[in-house]
Design a protein around this motif. Sequence first.
Motif, PDB file in Angstrom:
ATOM      1  N   CYS A 154       2.735   1.324   6.600  1.00 16.75           N
ATOM      2  CA  CYS A 154       1.354   0.816   6.690  1.00 16.75           C
ATOM      3  C   CYS A 154       1.277  -0.622   7.156  1.00 16.75           C
ATOM      4  O   CYS A 154       0.247  -1.055   7.683  1.00 16.75           O
ATOM      5  CB  CYS A 154       0.640   0.975   5.351  1.00 16.75           C
ATOM      6  N   GLY A 155       2.323  -1.407   6.956  1.00 15.72           N
ATOM      7  CA  GLY A 155       2.318  -2.800   7.391  1.00 15.72           C
ATOM      8  C   GLY A 155       1.654  -3.753   6.419  1.00 15.72           C
ATOM      9  O   GLY A 155       1.456  -4.919   6.739  1.00 15.72           O
ATOM     10  N   SER A 156       1.300  -3.284   5.226  1.00 19.68           N
ATOM     11  CA  SER A 156       0.620  -4.174   4.264  1.00 19.68           C
ATOM     12  C   SER A 156       1.547  -5.215   3.667  1.00 19.68           C
ATOM     13  O   SER A 156       1.147  -6.344   3.428  1.00 19.68           O
ATOM     14  CB  SER A 156       0.029  -3.355   3.104  1.00 19.68           C
TER      15      SER A 156
ATOM     16  N   CYS B 267       4.737  -0.211  16.026  1.00 22.03           N
ATOM     17  CA  CYS B 267       4.364  -1.473  15.362  1.00 22.03           C
ATOM     18  C   CYS B 267       3.374  -1.193  14.248  1.00 22.03           C
ATOM     19  O   CYS B 267       2.357  -0.527  14.440  1.00 22.03           O
ATOM     20  CB  CYS B 267       3.758  -2.428  16.395  1.00 22.03           C
ATOM     21  N   ILE B 268       3.668  -1.709  13.057  1.00 17.84           N
ATOM     22  CA  ILE B 268       2.800  -1.466  11.894  1.00 17.84           C
ATOM     23  C   ILE B 268       1.900  -2.669  11.579  1.00 17.84           C
ATOM     24  O   ILE B 268       1.203  -2.670  10.575  1.00 17.84           O
ATOM     25  CB  ILE B 268       3.629  -1.081  10.646  1.00 17.84           C
ATOM     26  N   GLY B 269       1.949  -3.705  12.419  1.00 14.58           N
ATOM     27  CA  GLY B 269       1.052  -4.844  12.226  1.00 14.58           C
ATOM     28  C   GLY B 269       1.329  -5.654  10.977  1.00 14.58           C
ATOM     29  O   GLY B 269       0.416  -6.201  10.358  1.00 14.58           O
TER      30      GLY B 269
ATOM     31  N   ASP C 162       0.849  -1.181   0.000  1.00 11.07           N
ATOM     32  CA  ASP C 162       0.000   0.000   0.000  1.00 11.07           C
ATOM     33  C   ASP C 162       0.888   1.236   0.000  1.00 11.07           C
ATOM     34  O   ASP C 162       1.150   1.830  -1.036  1.00 11.07           O
ATOM     35  CB  ASP C 162      -0.948  -0.016   1.210  1.00 11.07           C
ATOM     36  N   CYS C 163       1.447   1.609   1.176  1.00  8.73           N
ATOM     37  CA  CYS C 163       2.196   2.868   1.254  1.00  8.73           C
ATOM     38  C   CYS C 163       3.524   2.809   0.511  1.00  8.73           C
ATOM     39  O   CYS C 163       3.977   3.792  -0.039  1.00  8.73           O
ATOM     40  CB  CYS C 163       2.444   3.233   2.717  1.00  8.73           C
ATOM     41  N   ARG C 164       4.149   1.655   0.532  1.00  8.68           N
ATOM     42  CA  ARG C 164       5.511   1.457   0.007  1.00  8.68           C
ATOM     43  C   ARG C 164       6.520   2.426   0.640  1.00  8.68           C
ATOM     44  O   ARG C 164       7.496   2.836   0.029  1.00  8.68           O
ATOM     45  CB  ARG C 164       5.537   1.554  -1.525  1.00  8.68           C
TER      46      ARG C 164
END
Length: 246
Positions: free
Chosen positions: A63-65, A159-161, A57-59
């Motif tokens: 965002c933690g995606s 923490c970005i999950g 997502d953010c790259r």
Amino acid sequence: MRIFLKVWRQAGPRSAGEFVDYTAENVSPDMSFLEMLDVVNEGLIVGGQDPIAFDSDCREGICGSCGFLVNGVAHGPEPGTTVCQLHMRKFTDNERLVLEPWRARAFPLVKDLVVDRSAFDRIIQAGGYTSINVGGAQDGNAILIPKPLIEQAMDSAACIGCGACVAACKNASAALFTSAKISQLSLLPQGQVERKQRAIDMVDRHDAEGFGSCSNEGECEAVCPKEIPITNIARMNREYLKAVLL
Ligand code: SF4
Ligand code: FES
């Protein structure tokens, strides 16, 4: 650069998966790892083939995606770095890389390198909210918090999950993630309301989701892109014990 890739391809949760070989040609050292995969996918799409599925997502590492295993290491070889912030200059020409999804029972596979991490959302939801009648927004300067405490809380809140801690743990434990989320609130005055119940509910949800227990391996801390320390896990255990015993 030329990079030889061995990528886990699996059409869906119930399909059989297998490693498939690809060659990424003309890779710039300045590309991010995901940009390199974008180029591979463009070639697959032009050739009428199914592109490799991966999350992003953010790259920008916030965002933690994103996240998968690169040669067995969550987020790849660069410490403190998400795979979207990992650059191809960290690898050598003609290097062979094996890409696999996070493997954990609580993270069911969706497709290729994509897993379902909604178990993390349910742990957060179990933490609930703080029942404070706040009225109008309070001036931040009116809530005095000692600097060491706020630093620790902010470090935990980083923490970005992403789930790398689960993927690296031989027990597939989400103790580092859960403890970071419990810590960030238990350290702050705003988080004191429902502090005990929150710790109990989040830990219980963690277990109910099928994550394993922590056995102090430290693998989670080693791969965490936000360098969350395992001292958070010790704090979580103290919070939980105090909540159930006192
Ligand atoms: S603790 Fe680290 S590795 Fe685990 S989810 Fe949070 S940022 Fe990712
Ligand atoms: S895409 Fe957001 S952290 Fe990697």
